[in-house]
Design a protein around this motif. Structure first.
Motif, PDB file in Angstrom:
ATOM      1  N   ARG A  39       0.826  -1.204   0.000  1.00  0.00           N
ATOM      2  CA  ARG A  39       0.000   0.000   0.000  1.00  0.00           C
ATOM      3  C   ARG A  39       0.868   1.265   0.000  1.00  0.00           C
ATOM      4  O   ARG A  39       0.573   2.238  -0.688  1.00  0.00           O
ATOM      5  CB  ARG A  39      -0.924   0.009   1.219  1.00  0.00           C
ATOM      6  CG  ARG A  39      -2.134  -0.909   1.092  1.00  0.00           C
ATOM      7  CD  ARG A  39      -2.914  -0.947   2.392  1.00  0.00           C
ATOM      8  NE  ARG A  39      -4.079  -1.800   2.289  1.00  0.00           N
ATOM      9  CZ  ARG A  39      -5.299  -1.376   2.023  1.00  0.00           C
ATOM     10  NH1 ARG A  39      -5.507  -0.092   1.795  1.00  0.00           N
ATOM     11  NH2 ARG A  39      -6.312  -2.212   1.953  1.00  0.00           N
ATOM     12  N   ALA A  40       1.940   1.216   0.804  1.00  0.00           N
ATOM     13  CA  ALA A  40       2.834   2.366   0.869  1.00  0.00           C
ATOM     14  C   ALA A  40       3.505   2.610  -0.487  1.00  0.00           C
ATOM     15  O   ALA A  40       3.642   3.754  -0.927  1.00  0.00           O
ATOM     16  CB  ALA A  40       3.898   2.136   1.956  1.00  0.00           C
ATOM     17  N   VAL A  42       2.320   1.764  -3.463  1.00  0.00           N
ATOM     18  CA  VAL A  42       1.313   2.279  -4.401  1.00  0.00           C
ATOM     19  C   VAL A  42       1.018   3.742  -4.113  1.00  0.00           C
ATOM     20  O   VAL A  42       0.896   4.557  -5.040  1.00  0.00           O
ATOM     21  CB  VAL A  42       0.026   1.433  -4.321  1.00  0.00           C
ATOM     22  CG1 VAL A  42      -1.084   2.068  -5.167  1.00  0.00           C
ATOM     23  CG2 VAL A  42       0.293   0.004  -4.803  1.00  0.00           C
ATOM     24  N   LEU A  43       0.905   4.075  -2.844  1.00  0.00           N
ATOM     25  CA  LEU A  43       0.640   5.459  -2.480  1.00  0.00           C
ATOM     26  C   LEU A  43       1.759   6.374  -2.963  1.00  0.00           C
ATOM     27  O   LEU A  43       1.506   7.452  -3.509  1.00  0.00           O
ATOM     28  CB  LEU A  43       0.479   5.589  -0.965  1.00  0.00           C
ATOM     29  CG  LEU A  43       0.190   7.002  -0.431  1.00  0.00           C
ATOM     30  CD1 LEU A  43      -1.108   7.534  -1.037  1.00  0.00           C
ATOM     31  CD2 LEU A  43       0.123   6.998   1.089  1.00  0.00           C
ATOM     32  N   ARG A  44       3.002   5.944  -2.783  1.00  0.00           N
ATOM     33  CA  ARG A  44       4.137   6.739  -3.263  1.00  0.00           C
ATOM     34  C   ARG A  44       4.110   6.864  -4.786  1.00  0.00           C
ATOM     35  O   ARG A  44       4.372   7.936  -5.340  1.00  0.00           O
ATOM     36  CB  ARG A  44       5.444   6.105  -2.795  1.00  0.00           C
ATOM     37  CG  ARG A  44       5.749   6.299  -1.314  1.00  0.00           C
ATOM     38  CD  ARG A  44       6.874   5.394  -0.853  1.00  0.00           C
ATOM     39  NE  ARG A  44       8.042   5.509  -1.734  1.00  0.00           N
ATOM     40  CZ  ARG A  44       9.017   4.598  -1.793  1.00  0.00           C
ATOM     41  NH1 ARG A  44       8.958   3.505  -1.049  1.00  0.00           N
ATOM     42  NH2 ARG A  44      10.039   4.796  -2.602  1.00  0.00           N
ATOM     43  N   LYS A  46       1.504   6.750  -6.657  1.00  0.00           N
ATOM     44  CA  LYS A  46       0.383   7.613  -7.025  1.00  0.00           C
ATOM     45  C   LYS A  46       0.763   9.092  -6.908  1.00  0.00           C
ATOM     46  O   LYS A  46       0.161   9.944  -7.557  1.00  0.00           O
ATOM     47  CB  LYS A  46      -0.831   7.313  -6.131  1.00  0.00           C
ATOM     48  CG  LYS A  46      -1.578   6.033  -6.512  1.00  0.00           C
ATOM     49  CD  LYS A  46      -2.528   5.602  -5.403  1.00  0.00           C
ATOM     50  CE  LYS A  46      -3.712   6.503  -5.270  1.00  0.00           C
ATOM     51  NZ  LYS A  46      -4.713   6.300  -6.345  1.00  0.00           N
ATOM     52  N   THR A  47       1.749   9.378  -6.057  1.00  0.00           N
ATOM     53  CA  THR A  47       2.178  10.769  -5.898  1.00  0.00           C
ATOM     54  C   THR A  47       3.341  11.113  -6.812  1.00  0.00           C
ATOM     55  O   THR A  47       3.933  12.187  -6.693  1.00  0.00           O
ATOM     56  CB  THR A  47       2.586  11.040  -4.431  1.00  0.00           C
ATOM     57  OG1 THR A  47       3.672  10.173  -4.066  1.00  0.00           O
ATOM     58  CG2 THR A  47       1.419  10.812  -3.495  1.00  0.00           C
ATOM     59  N   ASP A  49       6.222   9.088  -7.372  1.00  0.00           N
ATOM     60  CA  ASP A  49       7.524   8.533  -6.983  1.00  0.00           C
ATOM     61  C   ASP A  49       7.917   7.454  -7.998  1.00  0.00           C
ATOM     62  O   ASP A  49       7.361   6.354  -7.999  1.00  0.00           O
ATOM     63  CB  ASP A  49       7.434   7.942  -5.576  1.00  0.00           C
ATOM     64  CG  ASP A  49       8.796   7.520  -5.024  1.00  0.00           C
ATOM     65  OD1 ASP A  49       9.650   7.082  -5.827  1.00  0.00           O
ATOM     66  OD2 ASP A  49       8.984   7.625  -3.809  1.00  0.00           O
ATOM     67  N   GLY A  94      -3.217   6.884 -10.657  1.00  0.00           N
ATOM     68  CA  GLY A  94      -3.977   7.793  -9.803  1.00  0.00           C
ATOM     69  C   GLY A  94      -5.414   7.339  -9.614  1.00  0.00           C
ATOM     70  O   GLY A  94      -6.070   7.719  -8.636  1.00  0.00           O
ATOM     71  N   THR A  97      -7.805   2.122  -6.891  1.00  0.00           N
ATOM     72  CA  THR A  97      -8.313   2.060  -5.524  1.00  0.00           C
ATOM     73  C   THR A  97      -8.305   0.616  -5.076  1.00  0.00           C
ATOM     74  O   THR A  97      -8.466  -0.304  -5.892  1.00  0.00           O
ATOM     75  CB  THR A  97      -9.747   2.608  -5.428  1.00  0.00           C
ATOM     76  OG1 THR A  97     -10.597   1.895  -6.343  1.00  0.00           O
ATOM     77  CG2 THR A  97      -9.792   4.087  -5.749  1.00  0.00           C
ATOM     78  N   TRP A  98      -8.121   0.384  -3.777  1.00  0.00           N
ATOM     79  CA  TRP A  98      -7.986  -0.994  -3.285  1.00  0.00           C
ATOM     80  C   TRP A  98      -9.293  -1.750  -3.431  1.00  0.00           C
ATOM     81  O   TRP A  98      -9.423  -2.631  -4.243  1.00  0.00           O
ATOM     82  CB  TRP A  98      -7.523  -0.969  -1.825  1.00  0.00           C
ATOM     83  CG  TRP A  98      -6.113  -0.513  -1.715  1.00  0.00           C
ATOM     84  CD1 TRP A  98      -5.675   0.755  -1.457  1.00  0.00           C
ATOM     85  CD2 TRP A  98      -4.939  -1.301  -1.924  1.00  0.00           C
ATOM     86  NE1 TRP A  98      -4.303   0.797  -1.479  1.00  0.00           N
ATOM     87  CE2 TRP A  98      -3.826  -0.447  -1.767  1.00  0.00           C
ATOM     88  CE3 TRP A  98      -4.725  -2.646  -2.225  1.00  0.00           C
ATOM     89  CZ2 TRP A  98      -2.517  -0.894  -1.887  1.00  0.00           C
ATOM     90  CZ3 TRP A  98      -3.425  -3.104  -2.351  1.00  0.00           C
ATOM     91  CH2 TRP A  98      -2.338  -2.230  -2.184  1.00  0.00           C
TER      92      TRP A  98
END
Length: 216
Positions: A39-40, A42-44, A46-47, A49, A94, A97-98
């Protein structure tokens, strides 16, 4: 618990139960940690990274490539479509979603749509060389103890898989060649888990009939 336990070298029942509970807790903690790590990442990604997306690419490249190659039967074409899959994923991450969906299943959904678009173009037919697919390993935690599935890398079984109808074939590929769960397979194929169970059952039954002489 009795003050003494007469079976030397064996843990008393309570201790055994405690050990099993502890092992289960450790596995659950490991799975939760892995999920949190993903999750971390994917979140990075999405921003924006790029390193995080590169890690996701390395993690899922083999899954995506093998899925596409089994469908198209050409290494150069599989490489092209795999690259396009990750390019689309990068552009659309972006929107990810999970909602119970594994990131790998999302990537395979993109790959599936690309393969479908490719064949709709009418320029190619699905021709897979059995000999080239034999190096695809059988893996995953959801493989049932079944003679048909155990023999999936056998040349005869692969030929039988290709005689299934398209939906049954894709179900077998996703579940047993790629080891995806029922839920992930259902998401990719746009069906409910119950429908995938029924589809899987019919596919394995058809394979069992076709392979009866080989499995006797």
């Amino acid at each position: 618990m009795p003050e003494s336990w007469s079976f030397a070298g064996l843990l008393p029942p309570a201790a055994v139960g405690g050990a099993r509970t502890s092992e289960l807790a450790v596995r659950e903690d490991a799975q939760e940690a892995e999920c949190g790590e993903l999750r971390a990442l994917v979140l990075r990604a999405k921003t924006g990274d790029s390193d995080a997306f590169g890690t996701l690419y390395d993690r899922y490249l083999d899954l995506v490539y093998r899925y596409i190659y089994f469908r198209v039967g050409s290494h150069p074409l599989a490489e092209d479509l795999t690259s396009e899959t990750f390019l689309r994923a990068l552009r659309r991450i972006g929107d990810f979603t999970w909602q119970g969906r594994d990131f790998g299943a999302w990537l395979v959904t993109i790959a599936r749509n690309l393969v479908a678009d490719h064949f709709k173009s009418g320029r190619y037919r699905l021709e897979v060389s059995t000999a080239e697919v034999l190096d695809v390993p059988l893996e995953g935690a959801h493989i049932p103890e079944n003679a048909v599935v155990t023999a999936i890398i056998n040349d005869r079984v692969l030929r039988a898989v290709r005689d299934l109808n398209p939906e049954q074939q894709e179900c077998v590929v996703l579940r047993f060649l790629h080891g995806l769960s029922l839920a992930e397979t259902a998401l990719i194929m746009g069906k409910k888990s119950g429908a995938i169970k029924a589809l899987q059952f019919r596919a394995i039954r058809s394979l069992a009939r076709a392979l009866k002489p080989d499995l006797a």
